[in-house]
Every structure is written in structure tokens, then in C-alpha cells.
Design a protein around this motif. Structure first.
Motif, PDB file in Angstrom:
ATOM      1  N   TYR A  90       0.668  -1.324   0.185  1.00 33.58           N
ATOM      2  CA  TYR A  90      -0.036   0.331   0.130  1.00 33.58           C
ATOM      3  C   TYR A  90       0.881   1.201  -0.157  1.00 33.58           C
ATOM      4  CZ  TYR A  90      -4.365   3.220   1.724  1.00 33.58           C
ATOM      5  OH  TYR A  90      -4.694   3.382   1.344  1.00 33.58           O
ATOM      6  N   TYR A 123       1.052   5.192  -1.808  1.00 33.13           N
ATOM      7  CA  TYR A 123       0.845   6.346  -0.779  1.00 33.13           C
ATOM      8  C   TYR A 123       1.883   6.927  -1.144  1.00 33.13           C
ATOM      9  CZ  TYR A 123      -1.460   8.696   3.057  1.00 33.13           C
ATOM     10  OH  TYR A 123      -1.917   9.850   3.610  1.00 33.13           O
ATOM     11  N   MET A 124       3.718   6.379  -0.695  1.00 34.41           N
ATOM     12  CA  MET A 124       4.267   6.880  -0.383  1.00 34.41           C
ATOM     13  C   MET A 124       5.388   7.450  -1.936  1.00 34.41           C
ATOM     14  SD  MET A 124       5.433   6.088   3.495  1.00 34.41           S
ATOM     15  CE  MET A 124       6.336   7.896   3.847  1.00 34.41           C
ATOM     16  N   ASP A 127       7.998  10.738  -1.963  1.00 36.34           N
ATOM     17  CA  ASP A 127       7.814  10.793  -0.378  1.00 36.34           C
ATOM     18  C   ASP A 127       9.144  10.117  -0.797  1.00 36.34           C
ATOM     19  OD1 ASP A 127       8.509  10.905   2.345  1.00 36.34           O
ATOM     20  OD2 ASP A 127       6.808  11.341   2.275  1.00 36.34           O
ATOM     21  N   PRO A 153       1.743   8.746   8.709  1.00 41.42           N
ATOM     22  CA  PRO A 153       1.279   8.562   7.317  1.00 41.42           C
ATOM     23  C   PRO A 153       0.909   7.046   7.424  1.00 41.42           C
ATOM     24  CG  PRO A 153       3.968   8.902   7.382  1.00 41.42           C
ATOM     25  CD  PRO A 153       3.665   8.459   8.524  1.00 41.42           C
ATOM     26  N   GLY A 191      -7.530   6.068   4.149  1.00 46.53           N
ATOM     27  CA  GLY A 191      -6.452   6.183   2.988  1.00 46.53           C
ATOM     28  C   GLY A 191      -7.177   7.038   1.776  1.00 46.53           C
ATOM     29  N   THR A 192      -7.517   6.404   1.099  1.00 48.80           N
ATOM     30  CA  THR A 192      -7.094   6.424   0.225  1.00 48.80           C
ATOM     31  C   THR A 192      -7.478   8.077  -0.095  1.00 48.80           C
ATOM     32  OG1 THR A 192      -9.277   5.615  -0.899  1.00 48.80           O
ATOM     33  CG2 THR A 192      -7.562   3.770  -0.870  1.00 48.80           C
ATOM     34  N   TRP A 218      -5.508  10.312   0.518  1.00 46.99           N
ATOM     35  CA  TRP A 218      -4.108  10.389  -0.763  1.00 46.99           C
ATOM     36  C   TRP A 218      -4.496  11.840  -0.892  1.00 46.99           C
ATOM     37  CZ3 TRP A 218      -3.418   8.634  -5.461  1.00 46.99           C
ATOM     38  CH2 TRP A 218      -1.786   9.455  -6.184  1.00 46.99           C
ATOM     39  N   ASN A 219      -5.481  11.701  -2.213  1.00 52.20           N
ATOM     40  CA  ASN A 219      -5.800  12.183  -3.158  1.00 52.20           C
ATOM     41  C   ASN A 219      -6.749  13.536  -2.890  1.00 52.20           C
ATOM     42  OD1 ASN A 219      -8.141  10.936  -3.418  1.00 52.20           O
ATOM     43  ND2 ASN A 219      -8.035  10.246  -5.457  1.00 52.20           N
ATOM     44  N   VAL A 276      -7.112   5.477  -6.659  1.00 55.63           N
ATOM     45  CA  VAL A 276      -6.148   5.634  -6.427  1.00 55.63           C
ATOM     46  C   VAL A 276      -5.369   4.642  -7.381  1.00 55.63           C
ATOM     47  CG1 VAL A 276      -6.246   6.839  -4.407  1.00 55.63           C
ATOM     48  CG2 VAL A 276      -6.202   4.294  -4.757  1.00 55.63           C
ATOM     49  N   MET A 303      -1.730   0.532  -4.421  1.00 57.15           N
ATOM     50  CA  MET A 303      -3.096   0.985  -3.296  1.00 57.15           C
ATOM     51  C   MET A 303      -4.271   0.027  -3.313  1.00 57.15           C
ATOM     52  SD  MET A 303      -2.602   5.074  -2.840  1.00 57.15           S
ATOM     53  CE  MET A 303      -3.620   5.164  -1.460  1.00 57.15           C
TER      54      MET A 303
END
Length: 620
Positions: free
Chosen positions: A108, A112-113, A116, A251, A354-355, A358-359, A452, A456
């Protein structure tokens, strides 16, 4: 082959540690050309190896008695410390759960990262968490369990503070660390006090000792209260519950583990210590009270939150409160089943929300809506996770809550009411969040919110499938009650409470009967729930203020008393030196006269009592 993997299962924590160590060269950018992504791939491979190893070992250990392994660590002055391990069906199954969820969380995190640059630190810390939790599961010693919990507390601080350039992240990491440290320090007192009484820290030996122990009621109560302080902090129970909300600044992929299995580490130690804790009725009653207050209070607070992450954090505290009730009433099997079912559903719930985080521009659920048509996979995952967290047959939490409520039905029916109330409030809260995010019409903040990436979506689909098939797995393992022994009254009450909570919430938040945002008629009650019963303010006017006053008092004593005495001695020395400076002439006879005068004064002082008495008698 299977037996070999079973005997070497203690190597599983080493896989994660190896991955964490190999990822470090990318953290300080020692390796620059490749970027930080290889650090994540290395940890993925090592976690996959750990999951495969544990899965094969689970087949080998099935329906076999527990095996114990001991490694001597320190023996001196009558103190023998050994690293005791227990290999059983439950411990190996827990390792499968930890490594499996960590594997999905790492996949995942690939999506997500993606942009990063903190990959190496992030994946190294995930490896540290995996190693710590697997070690805790295998560990059969209270002393080493405490050491592992300390390492996990440090890991929480570092992982929450991953984005340390943001002030809120730094504050959240600090508060989470300090709050958990309070419980850890009290737990250390209990660990040290228990050894002279029982003569061992081995969980199995402690259980045998508890069967025949004859302790004074006050001592048993004191030791038990000290021992439950650590699990209180780990499980985010009142009043040590605020750290989980603060930790949401980290996170989302780390939250998958934290909300599912990290909070369960305290519950695991609590279950292991259940024979010792049951020595005192006061301790059992305290656990039940803490669990009930946290479960009901956190469920109410979750309803009043508007941040996606805060809603989830308080739901986790509420569920762990039910685990406290289960352990306090000696229903350890129900507690283990609650931990298992909650871990899967909670991890899926974090992935789904979390999805959205994220966006999306905002995490405020009142500014979202209409995402069902744009995010069908995330919406479906949320529905399955929510139903898996409440008493919705035939999913996992229905059987866990049913086993707990059935065990309480005869002797403690008021606790059944607590379980039903928490289930209804949880159903209301989760339906409210779903309605606010996925239901209704699209708003300005959610008009453009596509699904996403596959990194993910894939772990969500895998975990969704396993959550749906969990009842079949439990049935094959003979962990579900038979239909003949099913408590139909309790089952009906649980189902009705789920339907009631979901229906009322759906009518309020999906319909147009009540204007949005929904507010309670009494503003004071609304603020009471929204601000967590003013617990942060209570902390500031009690603990924080006390520490501040003590610090200021210590500063005053240090400056005026301690420093004052030292400064006066220094000034006296300087003054005496200055005075002597002007009384010296440099002539030898003057120095000889001074020494003679000093010796004369000293002699008179010493002999004063002898010739002074004679002089006095002559005068009389």
C-alpha cells in the motif's frame, strides 16, 4: 521441512531486522544514484519471506501442544534471566497476522508514498515494528516483553514523526511518546515488584504460581494495578487514550499497522497476565470499569468528530475497551477473537479512508461527499470493513461480540448492555462517516477525486476478500459456536443494535430531514463530545500545570538556595583574599609572628577547659 521451519520460527523477527538494516544506507542518502525506492523493495522481500515462513510453520504446529524454548541470557548474584519463547498455535497464527498485514501495508505504501523521499526511514521503521511485534508474540517472559514494548514505543515516536518538518507532526510524535511512557513507567514498577513475589517472569510459571498464590489482598491489588497501566497506554484506554489521536499525524500506511495490531500489543500482554490479574477482584473491577468508560465514551466522541482519522482513532479505543472488559471478566478466548477480527476490519477501514486522504484536499468529512460513483472500490472496501467491525452476521466481529456477550449474559447482564450500546454507537459512527464521504452529491472538495493506483487497490482487495472469508476460516478451525449452543437472545439483540445504528445514521446523514451539518440540540453537549470530554484541558490544568509548578519551584530553589550558597562561599573567598592581600608586607618576621600568634590562639582554645576552670576556682 515443516518441522525445521517450526523449530526455527524464532528467526522470523530477524527477517524484518535484516530488511531494516539493509535499508539504512538509503536513509542518510549514502546511496544516491538509485533513489530511496530499493529500501522499500528490500523490506518487501524480507517481509514476504517472514510471512511464508510463518504460514508453513502454522501448518506444522496445528493441533500440537505448545513448545517452549529457553536461552540463558544473564546469571549473576542469584538472578537468572533467560529469554523464554513459546511456540503454539495462537502465537504462530498471530505472527501470520502481523507479517501478512505488514506485507499489505508495505505494498500500500508503494502507492501512497510514491513521491516521498523518506522511504528508507519509513520502511526501516516498519521492519522494526514487525520484528518487535513478532518477538512480543513469541516471548514468554514478562521482563523481555516490557523491553520489547519500550522498543515499540520508540518506534511509534519515530514513525509518527517521519515528516518532522511539520510542527503538528512533531507535537503529535512527542505527545504520543510521553503519554505511552507514563503507562510504561508504572508497568516497570509492577514488573520489578512481581519478581520477588513469584520468583519468575515466565508467563507459564506465573500462571501456575497464581493458582496457589496466597497474597495479601492489598499487595495483589497494588501489583495488578501496576501491571495494567502499560496495556492501558498501549490500547489507548482512558485516561491514556489521547496518544492514538495524536499519532494520526503520521503516514497512513503506518496507521494500518498501528490501528490494527500495534494497539493489540497491550491486549496481548494483558491476556498473558490474566491469571495474575485475577488474583484481585479490585483489579478485575478496575479493568472492567476502564474498558466500559473508554468503550462508551470513545464511541460517543467518534460521532462528533469531523476529521476522518480522528473518527477511526476513537473507534479503535472503543473496541480495545471491549477487550479490557473481556480480560477483566476472565473471557480470554473472547478477547483473542476480538483482537483478531478487529485487526483485519480496522486495517481494511484505514486502507479505504487512506485513499480519500491521499488525493483529497481536505480530511473534513463535512466537505466531502458523492464519492461512490468515483471511488467504487474504496467504497466497497469501507462497507465490508464497517460491517466487519460491528455485529453483522456472518462476518467476524459478530461472532467475537456474541461470544463475549454470551459469556456475560448470566452473571453480568449490565455489561451485555454496554456491549450492545457500543455496537450500536459504532454502527452509527461508521455509517455516518460513509454517508458523509461516499453518499449524497459531490461537493466542491470532492468533484475531482479519481480512484487510486493499483498499489493501493491491490492490498485493499486482498484484505477485503479475507475479511469476507474470515468466518469460513474460523469455522474450519472450530472457533465458532455451534448453532445448537448459540445464544439466540444475545444474537438477536446484537443484530438489532447494528440495524438500529445503521438505520438511524443513514436516515440522518443520507436524507434531507435534518439540515447539514448535524448539530445536537444542546451546544454544551456538542462541545463536550467534540472536544473529547475536555480531556486535553484537564491534562493542562492538572498534570501539565503540576509539572510546570514543580519545575518553577525547583528552578527557584536551584537559583536562590543552591546557587546562593555556592555564590556566597565564592564571594567570601574573594573577600577574604582581598583582605589578606592588603595585610601582607613581604617580611619574614611578620609571617613568623602571624604563625606564632595563630598557634597561641589555637593552644589557648584547646586548653581553655583545663586552665580556665582553675582560674575560675582561684577567683572564687
Amino acid at each position: 521441512m515443516n518441522q525445521l521451519l517450526l523449530q526455527s520460527i524464532w528467526l522470523i523477527p530477524c527477517y524484518a531486522l535484516i530488511g531494516a538494516l539493509f535499508a539504512l544506507p538509503w536513509s542518510p542518502t549514502v546511496i544516491r544514484r538509485t533513489g530511496p525506492r530499493p529500501a522499500g523493495y528490500i523490506n518487501l522481500v524480507m517481509t514476504c519471506l517472514a510471512f511464508t515462513h510463518s504460514l508453513i510453520a502454522l501448518q506444522a504446529t496445528w493441533k500440537m501442544p505448545p513448545q517452549q524454548i529457553s536461552f540463558s541470557w544473564l546469571s549473576t548474584a542469584g538472578l537468572d534471566l533467560s529469554l523464554d519463547l513459546e511456540i503454539s498455535q495462537v502465537s504462530v497464527a498471530a505472527i501470520v497476522l502481523v507479517t501478512g498485514l505488514n506485507l499489505l501495508a508495505q505494498i500500500y505504501a508503494l502507492g501512497y508514498m510514491e513521491m516521498d523521499w523518506g522511504w528508507a526511514r519509513f520502511y526501516s521503521l516498519l521492519g522494526l515494528f514487525e520484528a518487535g511485534m513478532c518477538s512480543l508474540v513469541l516471548c514468554n517472559s514478562l521482563f523481555f516483553s516490557y523491553l520489547i514494548l519500550e522498543i515499540l514505543t520508540l518506534g511509534t515516536y519515530l514513525l509518527v514523526g517521519l515528516w518532522f518538518s511539520q510542527p503538528l507532526v512533531v507535537t503529535g510524535a512527542r505527545d504520543a511518546f510521553l503519554t505511552k511512557r507514563v503507562g510504561d513507567l508504572v508497568l516497570l514498577m509492577g514488573v520489578l515488584v512481581l519478581f520477588p513475589l513469584a520468583g519468575t517472569w515466565n508467563y507459564s510459571e506465573l500462571a501456575q504460581w497464581a493458582q496457589t498464590a496466597h497474597l495479601d489482598s492489598k499487595i495483589a491489588a497494588l501489583v495488578g494495578l501496576l501491571l495494567i497501566a502499560g496495556p492501558m497506554g498501549k490500547c489507548a484506554q482512558f485516561p491514556l487514550h489521547l496518544w492514538l489521536d495524536e499519532a494520526m499525524e503520521g503516514p497512513i500506511p503506518s496507521t494500518i499497522l498501528r490501528n490494527s495490531v500495534v494497539v493489540a500489543t497491550g491486549a496481548w500482554v494483558l491476556i498473558k497476565l490474566q491469571p495474575v490479574l485475577s488474583l484481585s477482584p479490585i483489579v478485575s473491577l478496575t479493568m472492567v470499569a476502564i474498558g466500559a468508560v473508554t468503550a462508551v465514551g470513545a464511541s460517543l466522541i467518534a460521532i462528533a468528530q469531523i476529521d476522518i482519522k480522528r473518527c477511526l482513532s476513537y473507534s479503535v479505543s472503543a473496541y480495545m475497551g471491549l477487550v479490557f472488559i473481556a480480560v477483566g471478566t476472565q473471557h480470554s478466548e473472547a478477547a483473542l477473537l476480538l483482537v483478531l477480527t478487529h485487526a483485519l476490519a480496522s486495517a481494511l477501514l484505514v486502507m479505504s479512508t487512506g485513499t480519500i486522504v491521499w488525493n483529497s484536499i481536505t480530511q473534513d468529512v463535512t466537505q466531502l461527499g458523492g464519492l461512490w460513483s468515483r471511488r467504487p472500490i474504496s467504497g466497497l472496501a469501507y462497507i465490508v470493513a464497517a460491517l466487519g467491525l460491528i455485529a453483522f452476521p456472518p462476518l467476524g466481529s459478530f461472532w467475537a461480540l456474541l461470544e463475549l456477550a454470551s459469556g456475560l449474559w448470566t452473571n453480568q447482564p449490565w455489561l451485555v448492555g454496554v456491549v450492545i450500546t457500543v455496537n450500536a454507537l459504532t454502527a452509527f459512527s461508521l455509517t455516518r462517516e460513509f454517508s458523509s464521504i461516499f453518499g449524497g452529491k459531490a461537493k466542491q472538495m470532492s468533484e475531482r477525486s479519481p480512484e487510486v493506483s493499483w498499489q493501493m487497490v491491490l492490498p485493499m482487495i486482498i484484505l477485503l476478500s479475507f475479511t469476507l472469508h474470515l468466518p469460513l476460516v474460523l469455522q474450519s478451525l472450530s472457533l465458532l459456536p455451534s448453532w445448537a449452543n448459540l445464544n439466540q437472545e444475545v444474537a438477536l439483540l446484537l443484530i438489532l443494535s447494528s440495524i438500529f445504528g445503521c438505520t438511524i445514521s443513514g436516515i440522518i446523514y443520507l436524507g434531507d430531514i435534518i439540515s447539514k451539518p448535524v448539530r445536537l440540540p444542546v451546544k454544551a453537549l456538542q462541545n463536550l463530545l467534540a472536544y473529547d470530554f475536555y480531556t486535553p484541558k484537564l491534562y493542562r490544568i492538572s498534570i501539565v500545570l503540576s509539572v510546570d509548578l514543580i519545575s518553577k519551584l525547583a528552578d527557584i530553589v536551584d537559583r536562590l538556595v543552591i546557587d546562593g550558597i555556592v555564590n556566597m562561599i565564592g564571594l567570601a573567598s574573594i573577600g577574604g583574599g582581598e583582605g589578606l592581600k592588603y595585610s601582607t608586607s613581604g617580611k619574614t618576621q611578620f609571617y613568623a609572628f602571624t604563625v606564632l600568634l595563630g598557634v597561641s590562639v589555637l593552644g589557648i582554645t584547646i586548653t581553655w577547659q583545663h586552665w580556665g576552670n582553675q582560674l575560675l576556682s582561684l577567683m572564687l
